[in-house]
Motif scaffolding. Structure first.
Motif, PDB file in Angstrom:
ATOM      1  N   UNK A 282     -14.788  11.431 -40.679  1.00 54.35           N
ATOM      2  CA  UNK A 282     -13.972  12.547 -40.663  1.00 54.35           C
ATOM      3  C   UNK A 282     -12.610  11.802 -39.991  1.00 54.35           C
ATOM      4  N   UNK A 283     -11.787  12.691 -39.856  1.00 53.35           N
ATOM      5  CA  UNK A 283     -10.566  12.551 -39.589  1.00 53.35           C
ATOM      6  C   UNK A 283     -10.175  13.495 -38.510  1.00 53.35           C
ATOM      7  N   UNK A 284     -10.209  13.161 -37.095  1.00 54.53           N
ATOM      8  CA  UNK A 284      -9.909  14.064 -36.075  1.00 54.53           C
ATOM      9  C   UNK A 284      -8.368  13.724 -35.350  1.00 54.53           C
ATOM     10  N   UNK A 285      -7.805  14.880 -35.013  1.00 58.14           N
ATOM     11  CA  UNK A 285      -6.652  14.741 -34.605  1.00 58.14           C
ATOM     12  C   UNK A 285      -6.485  15.492 -33.328  1.00 58.14           C
ATOM     13  N   UNK A 286      -6.387  14.918 -31.960  1.00 57.84           N
ATOM     14  CA  UNK A 286      -6.362  15.686 -30.904  1.00 57.84           C
ATOM     15  C   UNK A 286      -4.861  15.576 -30.315  1.00 57.84           C
ATOM     16  N   UNK A 287      -4.147  16.756 -29.787  1.00 53.35           N
ATOM     17  CA  UNK A 287      -3.010  16.730 -29.164  1.00 53.35           C
ATOM     18  C   UNK A 287      -3.232  17.426 -27.734  1.00 53.35           C
ATOM     19  N   UNK A 288      -2.416  17.129 -26.974  1.00 55.26           N
ATOM     20  CA  UNK A 288      -2.163  17.831 -25.765  1.00 55.26           C
ATOM     21  C   UNK A 288      -0.595  17.573 -25.040  1.00 55.26           C
ATOM     22  N   UNK A 289      -0.276  18.708 -24.954  1.00 52.21           N
ATOM     23  CA  UNK A 289       1.033  18.844 -24.315  1.00 52.21           C
ATOM     24  C   UNK A 289       1.059  19.452 -23.000  1.00 52.21           C
ATOM     25  N   UNK A 300       3.381  14.018 -23.592  1.00 45.81           N
ATOM     26  CA  UNK A 300       2.337  14.519 -24.562  1.00 45.81           C
ATOM     27  C   UNK A 300       1.461  13.502 -24.730  1.00 45.81           C
ATOM     28  N   UNK A 301       0.361  13.790 -25.265  1.00 42.20           N
ATOM     29  CA  UNK A 301      -0.751  12.813 -25.403  1.00 42.20           C
ATOM     30  C   UNK A 301      -1.219  13.090 -27.047  1.00 42.20           C
ATOM     31  N   UNK A 302      -1.219  12.182 -27.937  1.00 43.19           N
ATOM     32  CA  UNK A 302      -1.493  12.098 -29.269  1.00 43.19           C
ATOM     33  C   UNK A 302      -2.538  11.494 -29.661  1.00 43.19           C
ATOM     34  N   UNK A 303      -3.814  11.675 -30.242  1.00 43.81           N
ATOM     35  CA  UNK A 303      -4.942  10.653 -30.601  1.00 43.81           C
ATOM     36  C   UNK A 303      -5.269  11.048 -32.048  1.00 43.81           C
ATOM     37  N   UNK A 304      -5.196  10.121 -32.914  1.00 41.25           N
ATOM     38  CA  UNK A 304      -5.577   9.891 -34.213  1.00 41.25           C
ATOM     39  C   UNK A 304      -6.870   8.978 -34.381  1.00 41.25           C
ATOM     40  N   UNK A 305      -7.994   9.713 -34.927  1.00 36.51           N
ATOM     41  CA  UNK A 305      -9.306   9.074 -34.771  1.00 36.51           C
ATOM     42  C   UNK A 305      -9.987   9.039 -36.256  1.00 36.51           C
ATOM     43  N   UNK A 306     -10.344   8.052 -36.511  1.00 35.80           N
ATOM     44  CA  UNK A 306     -11.177   7.764 -37.960  1.00 35.80           C
ATOM     45  C   UNK A 306     -12.816   7.654 -37.358  1.00 35.80           C
TER      46      UNK A 306
END
Length: 813
Positions: A282-289, A300-306
């Motif tokens: 799965x592709x998980x995208x987490x964002x925090x502003x 901001x924090x941006x995380x892209x996880x496979x």
């Protein structure tokens, strides 16, 4: 466009079920045994006299009444079958165009003194059955379950939903207790999800859904009880079932199973085994502003996880029954499973300042290799003091769960110029053992006048021991991490007693019960050179009343009103009480909570049933409900279980089935639910409410030459629950089956045809932070399954209940 087609598809179901009534004559009557008592659950078949082809099948109601609707003009025969044997066949039934109702009156079935000639009838199980205290889903009736798992079947059950974390909810409520064959799974979260995904759907028989379970069941599980009943091919002689399947999505998976049974005179031996290979991503995208006190953007924090997950699992069951007489039986059952999951997650974490300029970059490689094993033994005994008289049963259970997980987290740190700076490493070894011993005894005494009294005693003891050892690596130097390392021990004893009373009147049925439970728990966290020992004790007693009332509005029982009430308790998961810190990644940590309180809830539900249509309204309120809570400190997320002060759920649902044509069956489930959560929170008052809609439709097509097809789908609107808001989502599935021979079937199923099962949401009540996520998994998958049944095929005997009905779903490994 696809979304609107899906909503149109589901709306078509609602219209068809509301107005899709067929014309034709009715055949009705009353089925009584040799003592004049109504026969419940007999298989009633209307066949054409000319070629004996099946026209329609129904089951007799609790009072013995039966009715067939929409019978076209013609000449028919009526067959009555009990336990796979024909016990009655009518004379010719002539239906003419001018005959609206054919009343067969009372049919008496005489006591059988010898075996009847075996008859083979090709028929299809009803998808949904409504009983006084539960809804039953027949698994084999869904073609698209072929080659799938027990978790996939749960997701298609009416009112049941499974979120992205594997948590099961029923009619909008979490805290659902999962049983397998009336025995608790003692699992929760990822471990429960992993076990259910290793259990092939072909080994399942029924899913029993109880939003308010009777007093015989433990009071645990405020969301209700779901009992997954596996197939017990307890047939005379020897028989063998084989199911092999292969699935293809982005990656290839497989689910295979085998079951056998041998019954001869007083001995019955049975067993099953399964092997599965999980292979997904799965592709998980987490964002925090982040923002300041006046609302200005600060970063901001941006995380892209496979996320790449693989692993195999095997499970098995071996049991034997010995019946020295018709009134007594002894039994032993051995169960076990072994799983070896592993994951390889690659992520890129970008941290920007207020102007959107890069501050730092972290590339992470998180590797986990786990193991989970279980062994269980059940000894059971049942004795009837006389035929149709009092009976006593006893169960003794021992279960052992072991788990291990080796974690290796490697973080490559880059500076604001995207130049490599240094490497940080975190290594963890987690091991846990859980031992459960349970003993219970139940006694039932029927009286004259359709009165039945039941009662029982139960005692269970649970002991857990969990160890977490962590170390940090920096600049090639490894040192122990005493902040995360710990050992946690927990002991719990639950003592219970219950009484239950059933009484059937002319049109009324009443069931009332009272359960008493005492819980004594003790937890201890062992210290280290940086932490001192800590411990807690808790003892509490609760009374849990239940009440079920059913009234038949007509003599045939086609229309019913049902009412039920129950009080429940939800106890904390064993490891949620452990006050340790466990990393999910460098920026997210899971934290236990030793101060969790038990949650008590009450629920009331009113249901109206008209033939295959039922609609209900329910209201429940819970105090100190468990929920995941998210707290943010210095840019780090801490996820911990917490008590939500109050939670109120109001829900309306409709469940209906109709056969507009002999070749088409439609099933529809719709739900409208309002959730209101209110609690003191670290960022202030949490007071969130929202209404969501859930729709589910299934269309089954009976084609010629042994072919059958199915199309099903569901839609869920935005859901607000405590701190989380989950966005809308929908999916559509299809299935196709071909009967190659009476004992061999080939099935093809495709799940999430348009790959729309995407989970997205936001997190509320964060301190100066807005956050959310999007998760797209490998949900579109084609599965091909071959099912074979070998051996003798004679009358089934009833399933025998056994096992420890205990504090299920409370183990996290």
């Amino acid at each position: 466009m696809k979304k609107y087609l899906m909503m149109l598809f589901l709306a078509w179901y609602g219209t068809a079920l509301s107005f899709g009534q067929v014309t034709g004559a009715k055949i009705k009557g009353m089925l009584l045994d040799h003592q004049g008592v109504g026969i419940d659950g007999a298989t009633m078949s209307v066949k054409k006299q000319s070629d004996s082809s099946l026209v329609k099948m129904e089951f007799s109601e609790a009072n013995g009444s039966f009715i067939f609707n929409g019978i076209a003009p013609g000449v028919y025969l009526l067959d009555v079958n009990l336990m796979g044997q024909r016990v009655y066949q009518s004379v010719s039934l002539n239906i003419t165009a001018g005959l609206p109702v054919l009343d067969l009156g009372t049919i008496r079935i005489q006591e059988q003194q010898q075996s009847l000639k075996e008859v083979s009838i090709v028929s299809k199980k009803a998808l949904i059955e409504h009983q006084i205290d539960r809804t039953v889903l027949n698994v084999d009736a869904l073609i698209s379950n072929a080659g799938t798992t027990a978790m996939d079947v749960l997701e298609k059950s009416p009112g049941v939903r499974v979120d992205q974390n594997g948590l099961v909810s029923l009619k909008g409520q979490q805290g659902v207790t999962i049983f397998i064959d009336d025995k608790p799974t003692y699992l929760s979260g990822a471990d429960l999800e992993g076990y259910l995904r290793s259990l092939p759907a072909t080994t399942l028989d029924k899913i029993e859904i109880m939003s308010n379970p009777p007093a015989k069941y433990d009071a645990a599980g405020k969301g209700g009880v779901i009992n997954i009943k596996t197939k017990k091919q307890k047939l005379k002689g020897f028989n063998l079932g084989i199911n092999a399947s292969a699935g293809q999505g982005i990656y290839t998976t497989t689910n295979n199973s085998i079951d056998f049974n041998y019954k001869n005179n007083k001995i019955n031996v049975f067993g099953n085994a399964g092997y599965s290979f999980r292979n997904g991503a799965s592709d998980l995208h987490i964002y925090r502003n982040y923002r300041d006190e006046v609302g200005n953007h600060t970063g901001s924090f941006d995380q892209q996880t496979f996320l790449r997950r693989k692993g195999w699992g095997i499970n098995g069951l071996l049991g034997a029954d010995y019946s020295p007489s018709e009134l007594t039986s002894w039994g032993v059952v051995f169960t076990g499973f072994l799983r070896k999951p592993n994951s390889n997650n690659l992520s890129e974490n970008v941290i920007n300042d207020a102007a959107g300029k890069l501050e730092s970059l972290v590339k992470a490689r998180n590797l986990e290799n786990g193991s989970s094993d279980n062994f269980g033994t059940n000894l059971n005994y049942r004795h009837l003091f006389k035929k149709d008289g009092p009976d006593i049963s006893a169960d003794l259970d021992y279960l052992r769960y072991g788990s291990g997980n080796k974690q290796d987290y490697v973080n490559d740190i880059y500076n604001s110029d995207r130049q490599f700076d240094h490497v940080e490493g975190l290594n963890g070894n987690l091991n846990g053992n859980i031992n459960i011993l349970s003993a219970k005894v139940d006694y039932t005494h029927p009286f004259s006048g359709k009165l039945k009294l039941a009662g029982g005693l139960k005692n269970s003891f649970t002991e857990t021991d969990n160890v977490a050892d962590y170390s940090n690596t920096m600049g090639g130097v490894t040192t122990p991490d005493y902040d995360k390392s710990n050992q946690f021990k927990y002991k719990e004893r639950i003592s219970a007693a219950y009484v239950n009373l059933n009484k059937d009147f002319d049109r009324w049925s009443v069931q009332a019960g009272l359960r008493l439970e005492n819980t004594d728990s003790r937890g201890r966290q062992l210290g280290n050179i940086m932490k001192s020992d800590s411990s807690f004790k808790r003892n509490y007693t609760g009374l849990f009343p239940t009440l079920f009332v059913r009234y038949q509005l007509d003599t045939s029982g086609n229309q019913q009103l049902k009412f039920n009430y129950g009080r429940r308790v939800e106890r904390p998961y064993y490891q949620d009480l452990n006050p340790f810190i466990s990393p999910l990644d460098k920026f997210t940590y899971y934290v236990g909570n030793p101060y969790l309180l038990p949650s008590f809830s009450q629920k009331v539900e009113v249901t109206y049933v008209w033939k295959k249509l039922s609609t209900s309204v329910s209201y429940s309120s819970a105090k100190d409900e468990f929920n995941e809570t998210i707290e943010i400190k210095d840019g780090i997320y801490y996820s911990r279980p917490g008590n939500i002060g109050s939670s109120k759920v109001l829900s309306w649902n409709i469940d209906a089935g109709v056969d507009p044509f002999s070749w088409l069956n439609l099933q529809f489930y719709g739900e409208l639910t309002r959730i209101h959560s209110k609690s003191d929170f670290y960022s202030g008052l949490l007071d969130n409410k929202g209404v969501f809609t859930y729709l589910q439709g299934i269309a089954q097509f009976k084609l010629k030459h042994g072919w059958n097809a199915q199309l099903d789908g569901n839609y869920q609107s935005k859901v607000t629950n405590a701190q989380f808001v989950v966005g809308e989502q929908w999916r559509m599935n299809m299935g196709l089956s071909k009967t190659l021979s009476p004992k061999t079937t080939l099935k093809l199923s495709v799940s999430d045809i348009f790959r729309t099962q995407v989970t997205r949401g936001t997190i509320n009540n964060l301190n100066l932070t807005d956050a959310g996520w999007v998760n797209r998994g490998d949900s579109r998958r084609a599965v091909l399954t071959l099912s074979m049944r070998l051996g003798q095929m004679k009358a089934n005997r009833p399933d025998k209940r056994s096992g420890a009905d205990s504090e299920a779903d409370r183990v996290k490994q």
